[in-house]
Design an enzyme around this catalytic site. Sequence first.
Site, PDB file in Angstrom:
ATOM      1  N   ARG A 176      57.866  47.022  40.352  1.00 52.44           N
ATOM      2  CA  ARG A 176      57.905  48.106  39.370  1.00 52.44           C
ATOM      3  C   ARG A 176      56.674  48.988  39.507  1.00 52.44           C
ATOM      4  O   ARG A 176      56.770  50.212  39.445  1.00 52.44           O
ATOM      5  CB  ARG A 176      58.004  47.539  37.948  1.00 52.44           C
ATOM      6  CG  ARG A 176      59.331  46.861  37.648  1.00 52.44           C
ATOM      7  CD  ARG A 176      59.388  46.346  36.216  1.00 52.44           C
ATOM      8  NE  ARG A 176      59.414  47.450  35.259  1.00 52.44           N
ATOM      9  CZ  ARG A 176      59.227  47.297  33.948  1.00 52.44           C
ATOM     10  NH1 ARG A 176      58.963  46.095  33.452  1.00 52.44           N
ATOM     11  NH2 ARG A 176      59.282  48.339  33.149  1.00 52.44           N
ATOM     12  N   CYS A 231      51.282  48.177  30.507  1.00 47.58           N
ATOM     13  CA  CYS A 231      52.456  47.573  31.138  1.00 47.58           C
ATOM     14  C   CYS A 231      53.609  48.559  30.953  1.00 47.58           C
ATOM     15  O   CYS A 231      53.419  49.765  31.053  1.00 47.58           O
ATOM     16  CB  CYS A 231      52.763  46.209  30.528  1.00 47.58           C
ATOM     17  SG  CYS A 231      53.036  46.249  28.735  1.00 47.58           S
TER      18      CYS A 231
END
Length: 276
Positions: A176, A231
């Site tokens: 990611r 995050c």
Amino acid sequence: MNRNPLVTPEWLVEHLQDSGLVVVDCRFDLARPEAGEEAYRKGHIPGALYLHLEQDLSAPVGTHGGRHPLPDEERLAERLGALGIDHRRTVIAYDDQGGMMAARLWWMLRYLGHGEVFVLNGGYGAWTELGYPVSDEVPRREPTRFVPHRQEQFQVGMEEVKAWKGLLIDSREPARYEGKTEPIDAQAGHIPGAVNRFWKENLGKDGRWKTPAELKKEWAFASGKQPIVYCGSGVTACANLLALYAAGIPEARLYAGSWSDWISYEQNPVATGPTS
């Protein structure tokens, strides 16, 4: 200062009846938001209360702020008080996902000025593997008043991240971060200049957290740099903040809106590829 924000199941089972202790179940499934509370009602650590990531530990999603914006301070304080949590109580948080959800409560309570909060190392899985008791009884505690004392230095907003020239840490899995895949958010990649430290690297092969000594060694690159951590939505970043705290770097800060907030501003740049 105690640098270990974790307690073991062995410690908890010995102290479970302590009058000043409050245990909180934080289990949650991003794909099925009701699953955590369902699991709690089927069985939990005796005496544990339940807090829901999206209903209790986040505010409703807006145009900006990310997928899990910080909750309204007074509303959360009222909820904590209703559960019998105030500054006289020691809070033990747990989940069944390595500590990622429990770490959100750990950070939130510290942000609101409550320092006596810890995460159960190994979570519910470690508790049951040891054969410790479980219960489906939903306890009732005497309500109290939780008075928040917000610690503003614990978190930063988008503009500060945009201007930040220091250490910026992305807590998501490498695929990611690199922009190879993005299963949740509208855009793949990372904030330019960020380095990648997947939060699960803080765990050993047994699913328990590494020791403070091990974490101190692994996080040495962040020492003295007052890093900003993010995050996808400000949840798993809290696991890295917990690890940093254990490693003796308590000054690390959370970008609460994280990646999902960053990309909500079309003018913000996006980077892809591995850490340079």
